[in-house]
Structure formats: C-alpha cells, structure tokens
Design a protein around this motif. Structure first.
Motif, PDB file in Angstrom:
ATOM      1  N   PRO A 195      39.754  24.010  42.315  1.00 41.66           N
ATOM      2  CA  PRO A 195      38.643  24.632  41.576  1.00 41.66           C
ATOM      3  C   PRO A 195      39.167  25.671  40.587  1.00 41.66           C
ATOM      4  O   PRO A 195      40.261  26.215  40.754  1.00 41.66           O
ATOM      5  CB  PRO A 195      37.813  25.290  42.674  1.00 41.66           C
ATOM      6  N   LEU A 196      38.402  25.908  39.569  1.00 46.04           N
ATOM      7  CA  LEU A 196      38.705  26.937  38.578  1.00 46.04           C
ATOM      8  C   LEU A 196      37.961  28.195  38.986  1.00 46.04           C
ATOM      9  O   LEU A 196      36.736  28.179  39.156  1.00 46.04           O
ATOM     10  CB  LEU A 196      38.256  26.472  37.192  1.00 46.04           C
ATOM     11  N   ARG A 197      38.697  29.286  39.158  1.00 45.49           N
ATOM     12  CA  ARG A 197      38.080  30.562  39.550  1.00 45.49           C
ATOM     13  C   ARG A 197      37.834  31.388  38.292  1.00 45.49           C
ATOM     14  O   ARG A 197      38.777  31.739  37.593  1.00 45.49           O
ATOM     15  CB  ARG A 197      38.989  31.297  40.516  1.00 45.49           C
ATOM     16  N   ILE A 198      36.573  31.699  38.040  1.00 42.84           N
ATOM     17  CA  ILE A 198      36.185  32.439  36.835  1.00 42.84           C
ATOM     18  C   ILE A 198      35.503  33.733  37.249  1.00 42.84           C
ATOM     19  O   ILE A 198      34.602  33.730  38.081  1.00 42.84           O
ATOM     20  CB  ILE A 198      35.226  31.598  35.960  1.00 42.84           C
ATOM     21  N   ALA A 199      35.945  34.827  36.655  1.00 47.92           N
ATOM     22  CA  ALA A 199      35.279  36.118  36.855  1.00 47.92           C
ATOM     23  C   ALA A 199      34.488  36.425  35.585  1.00 47.92           C
ATOM     24  O   ALA A 199      35.000  36.284  34.480  1.00 47.92           O
ATOM     25  CB  ALA A 199      36.299  37.215  37.122  1.00 47.92           C
ATOM     26  N   THR A 249      44.642  40.218  34.544  1.00 44.38           N
ATOM     27  CA  THR A 249      45.767  39.302  34.719  1.00 44.38           C
ATOM     28  C   THR A 249      45.365  37.863  35.057  1.00 44.38           C
ATOM     29  O   THR A 249      46.016  37.219  35.882  1.00 44.38           O
ATOM     30  CB  THR A 249      46.699  39.827  35.827  1.00 44.38           C
ATOM     31  N   PRO A 250      44.320  37.308  34.445  1.00 44.84           N
ATOM     32  CA  PRO A 250      43.973  35.922  34.775  1.00 44.84           C
ATOM     33  C   PRO A 250      45.030  34.953  34.221  1.00 44.84           C
ATOM     34  O   PRO A 250      45.630  35.203  33.174  1.00 44.84           O
ATOM     35  CB  PRO A 250      42.629  35.718  34.094  1.00 44.84           C
ATOM     36  N   ARG A 251      45.229  33.866  34.931  1.00 44.80           N
ATOM     37  CA  ARG A 251      46.248  32.871  34.565  1.00 44.80           C
ATOM     38  C   ARG A 251      45.958  32.236  33.204  1.00 44.80           C
ATOM     39  O   ARG A 251      46.866  31.993  32.413  1.00 44.80           O
ATOM     40  CB  ARG A 251      46.281  31.807  35.661  1.00 44.80           C
ATOM     41  N   LEU A 252      44.685  31.986  32.894  1.00 48.63           N
ATOM     42  CA  LEU A 252      44.319  31.279  31.668  1.00 48.63           C
ATOM     43  C   LEU A 252      43.848  32.199  30.544  1.00 48.63           C
ATOM     44  O   LEU A 252      43.561  31.741  29.459  1.00 48.63           O
ATOM     45  CB  LEU A 252      43.253  30.234  31.968  1.00 48.63           C
ATOM     46  N   GLY A 253      43.731  33.494  30.801  1.00 46.98           N
ATOM     47  CA  GLY A 253      43.367  34.432  29.758  1.00 46.98           C
ATOM     48  C   GLY A 253      41.987  35.048  29.909  1.00 46.98           C
ATOM     49  O   GLY A 253      41.304  34.849  30.911  1.00 46.98           O
ATOM     50  N   LYS A 265      41.838  37.415  41.902  1.00 49.01           N
ATOM     51  CA  LYS A 265      42.776  36.414  41.398  1.00 49.01           C
ATOM     52  C   LYS A 265      42.083  35.290  40.610  1.00 49.01           C
ATOM     53  O   LYS A 265      42.236  34.097  40.918  1.00 49.01           O
ATOM     54  CB  LYS A 265      43.602  35.844  42.536  1.00 49.01           C
ATOM     55  N   PRO A 266      41.338  35.660  39.571  1.00 55.37           N
ATOM     56  CA  PRO A 266      40.652  34.620  38.793  1.00 55.37           C
ATOM     57  C   PRO A 266      41.635  33.861  37.894  1.00 55.37           C
ATOM     58  O   PRO A 266      42.681  34.380  37.502  1.00 55.37           O
ATOM     59  CB  PRO A 266      39.669  35.427  37.946  1.00 55.37           C
ATOM     60  N   ASP A 267      41.282  32.621  37.574  1.00 58.12           N
ATOM     61  CA  ASP A 267      42.047  31.844  36.598  1.00 58.12           C
ATOM     62  C   ASP A 267      41.664  32.251  35.183  1.00 58.12           C
ATOM     63  O   ASP A 267      42.471  32.163  34.263  1.00 58.12           O
ATOM     64  CB  ASP A 267      41.768  30.347  36.782  1.00 58.12           C
ATOM     65  N   PRO A 286      41.963  49.816  29.497  1.00 55.34           N
ATOM     66  CA  PRO A 286      42.147  49.215  30.824  1.00 55.34           C
ATOM     67  C   PRO A 286      41.984  47.696  30.847  1.00 55.34           C
ATOM     68  O   PRO A 286      42.542  47.029  31.719  1.00 55.34           O
ATOM     69  CB  PRO A 286      41.065  49.890  31.670  1.00 55.34           C
ATOM     70  N   LEU A 287      41.260  47.124  29.889  1.00 55.00           N
ATOM     71  CA  LEU A 287      41.074  45.673  29.866  1.00 55.00           C
ATOM     72  C   LEU A 287      42.395  44.945  29.634  1.00 55.00           C
ATOM     73  O   LEU A 287      42.535  43.769  29.988  1.00 55.00           O
ATOM     74  CB  LEU A 287      40.044  45.285  28.805  1.00 55.00           C
ATOM     75  N   ARG A 288      43.378  45.642  29.051  1.00 58.34           N
ATOM     76  CA  ARG A 288      44.700  45.031  28.849  1.00 58.34           C
ATOM     77  C   ARG A 288      45.371  44.672  30.173  1.00 58.34           C
ATOM     78  O   ARG A 288      46.290  43.867  30.203  1.00 58.34           O
ATOM     79  CB  ARG A 288      45.617  45.980  28.077  1.00 58.34           C
TER      80      ARG A 288
END
Length: 123
Positions: A46-50, A112-116, A78-80, A107-109
């Motif tokens: 699954p794709l984890r989206i925040a 750390t999501p894997r896909l951006g 740990k969202p993607d 702080p948004l910098r």
C-alpha cells in the motif's frame, strides 16, 4: 431581564471562542483510512500518504516550534508521500504576532517521505 440575557449570550460567545481557540492550537489528530483502488497492482504494497491541511503557518497560532512538532509527528508515521492541502500560509492581517514566512515554513524542510511532498498553497 435584558442584562441577564446579554450576560448569558456573552458567556456563551466567550465559551465558543475558547473552545475554538483550544481546537485550533491543539496537536493534530491522526485519522487513518484505507482506500481500495481497482487498478492497484495485485501484491503491491500500500501507499502511505499523510495529508496536512489548513496549517496556516506564519500566524500566531502556528509558531515554527509547533510546526516542528507536527513535522516530527508526520515523520513518525513513515509516509511514502506527504500532501499539504491549501491554506499553507496564514492570511490574518491583524494578529498578535506574525512570523516571517521563510522562518515559518522552514520546519517543512524536515519532512522525510520517500516519494516527496506536494503542496497546494490555497487562496
């Protein structure tokens, strides 16, 4: 009679304002949802989206330190992918304190999501 009614209405209005302010400055609530997609490849993870919405940085109720805590909370999930939906920067013209936008969004910098991160600024 009118004074008592006015006092009751004033107290009710003050109560609503206090509850609203408390809700606006409380830590975000994490809600989880699963969305099934017919075209998702069988066996694919699954794709984890925040999703962050209406964070209104730069205003008095979203100091950079609070946004840092929210970013840490999102990273712990740990969202993607992280989506930021609308009303990113506060549009309050009159406020007790305003933070410079570059300082407020810094702080948004640290997301750390894997896909951006994808953001829609809002209007």
């Amino acid at each position: 009679m009118w004074k008592r009614l006015f006092a009751i209405l004033l107290l009710l209005a003050l109560g609503v304002l206090l509850v609203g302010y408390r809700n606006a400055t409380a830590d975000p609530v994490v809600r989880r949802a699963r969305v099934a997609m017919a075209s998702w490849p069988a066996g694919a993870p699954p794709l984890r989206i925040a999703l962050l919405s209406d964070i209104h940085v730069a205003g008095p109720d979203m100091p950079p330190a609070r946004l840092e805590r929210i970013v840490a909370q999102v990273n712990a999930l740990k969202p993607d992918l992280v989506l930021i939906a609308g009303d990113l920067v506060s549009d309050k013209r009159v406020a007790s304190h305003r933070y410079p936008v570059d300082e407020a969004v810094a702080p948004l910098r640290n997301l750390t999501p894997r896909l951006g991160v994808v953001a829609v600024l809002g209007v």
